[in-house]
Design an enzyme around this catalytic site. Structure first.
Site, PDB file in Angstrom:
ATOM      1  N   LEU A  13       0.809  -1.213   0.000  1.00 17.25           N
ATOM      2  CA  LEU A  13       0.000   0.000   0.000  1.00 17.25           C
ATOM      3  C   LEU A  13       0.842   1.263   0.000  1.00 17.25           C
ATOM      4  CD1 LEU A  13      -2.525  -1.236   2.732  1.00 17.25           C
ATOM      5  CD2 LEU A  13      -2.729  -1.481   0.237  1.00 17.25           C
ATOM      6  N   GLY A  14       2.034   1.204  -0.567  1.00 18.31           N
ATOM      7  CA  GLY A  14       2.894   2.376  -0.632  1.00 18.31           C
ATOM      8  C   GLY A  14       3.307   2.850   0.749  1.00 18.31           C
ATOM      9  N   ALA A  15       3.173   4.153   0.971  1.00 21.45           N
ATOM     10  CA  ALA A  15       3.587   4.738   2.245  1.00 21.45           C
ATOM     11  C   ALA A  15       2.743   4.248   3.414  1.00 21.45           C
ATOM     12  CB  ALA A  15       3.523   6.258   2.158  1.00 21.45           C
ATOM     13  N   GLY A  70       7.694  -2.396  -4.820  1.00 20.36           N
ATOM     14  CA  GLY A  70       6.823  -3.553  -4.629  1.00 20.36           C
ATOM     15  C   GLY A  70       7.534  -4.860  -4.926  1.00 20.36           C
ATOM     16  N   ASP A  71       8.386  -4.843  -5.946  1.00 17.74           N
ATOM     17  CA  ASP A  71       9.171  -6.047  -6.270  1.00 17.74           C
ATOM     18  C   ASP A  71      10.107  -6.396  -5.117  1.00 17.74           C
ATOM     19  OD1 ASP A  71       7.937  -5.680  -8.727  1.00 17.74           O
ATOM     20  OD2 ASP A  71       9.684  -4.689  -9.601  1.00 17.74           O
ATOM     21  N   GLY A 113       2.117   1.175   4.073  1.00 17.54           N
ATOM     22  CA  GLY A 113       2.635  -0.093   4.566  1.00 17.54           C
ATOM     23  C   GLY A 113       2.180  -1.270   3.730  1.00 17.54           C
TER      24      GLY A 113
END
Length: 333
Positions: A229-231, A259-260, A233
């Site tokens: 979810l990006g920033a 994400g990878d 978490g």
């Protein structure tokens, strides 16, 4: 051994700007980086940097810039010659971490080349602990390509088949989910599409809704869902529980490949026999470390800080509570 398949790899160029991107204007770059790319390729790069044996499978001729770059990075790989150049992608990063990406479609794969790529995956999956099917599929490849591979690997290897993780989007991700992979790694938008619940922004703003959406997939036969979810978490949902991992605020340099790297961190700990919570903890640590590095640079284990990650239990009918760390001390890693 962790094996990855990247059917639509790329050579990734990242251009760093000194200020915000200005459409229609001429801007000078602070720096530019070039790396072999594609989700599975990035995962292998991160695993190899952390001392975990991996193998990247991809289409591409021996003299293609992507395969030459992999060789220069010392990343074990097997390429399927296709007599066509692989694509190039461009990412433009702004000082606040905002990233704009332009991805080429990639070369089309014939039916014969698709079959050869599947056979190569079947051959190399023998003895692997995980098989990761990652990224978009190139022109000419059907949406059920990953689903077909999952079914063939399990039919061919039976109890010796590796666990399967899928990180894709759109039709290929939806079709793969129906083949019951052991792990799916969607972002908020992809999870919304898969579950049919809300939209990506709504899910990312409410972890309870993320859990609800992921449970739909678990009920449908997916082993686990790691939603990045990006920033905000990452959330891990399994049949046995659900947890949220967050990291301290930081300045993102580039989100390309974060994400990878998160998936690589999860697989790294899973390969070592760690608990679901510690796999999630390392995923968040890897993702945060990747976002702090320029371009599509991937972090090694020693560049991550799992101790700074807070994991909260999101189990229903219980008060969310911090989960105590059980990972090894920094000096023991």
């Amino acid at each position: 051994m962790i094996v990855t398949l990247t059917p639509n790899p790329s050579f990734d160029r990242t251009i760093e700007l000194a200020g915000p991107l200005a459409r229609g204007e001429v801007q000078r770059a602070l720096a530019a980086h070039g790396e072999p790319g594609g989700k599975g390729v990035n995962i292998c790069r991160a695993l190899e940097a952390s001392g975990i044996a991996s193998l990247a499978i991809l289409p591409g001729d021996p003299d293609d810039p992507v395969l030459l770059a992999l060789a220069n990075h010392g990343v074990p790989h097997v390429g399927l010659p296709i007599d066509a150049p692989l694509r190039s992608n461009v990412a433009i990063t702004e000082p606040d971490g905002t990233t704009t990406k332009v991805n080429e479609p990639g070369p089309a794969l014939s039916l014969q080349q698709q079959r050869a790529l599947i056979d190569l995956v079947l051959e190399q999956s023998v003895g692997a602990s995980w098989l990761v099917l990652a990224g978009s599929v190139p022109p000419g490849v059907p949406d059920d390509f990953y689903a077909q591979i999952i079914r063939e690997v399990r039919a061919r290897l039976g109890s010796r088949a590796p666990k399967v993780a899928v990180d894709s989007s759109g039709g290929p991700l939806a079709a793969a989910a129906l083949a019951h992979p052991d792990l799916l790694k969607p972002n908020g938008e992809e999870l919304a599409e898969l579950s049919g619940l809300f939209d990506g922004d709504t899910l990312e703003a409410n972890t309870d809704l993320v859990v609800d959406a992921a449970r739909i997939l678990i009920a449908g036969g997916v082993g686990a869902v790691l939603a990045t979810l990006g920033a905000r978490g990452a959330v891990l949902v399994t049949a046995n529980g659900s947890w949220l991992a967050t990291t301290p605020p930081m300045r993102a340099v580039s989100t390309v490949g974060a994400g990878d790297s998160a998936l690589a961190g999860y697989l790294l700990q899973s390969n070592l026999g760690a608990s679901a919570v510690d796999c999630l903890r390392q995923a968040a640590a890897h993702g945060a470390a990747a976002a702090s590095l320029p371009g599509s640079t991937v972090p090694a284990l020693h560049q991550t800080n799992p101790r700074a990650v807070t994991v909260t239990d999101l189990a229903p009918e219980s008060v969310p509570r911090p989960v105590l760390a059980t990972h090894p001390k920094e000096d023991d890693q």
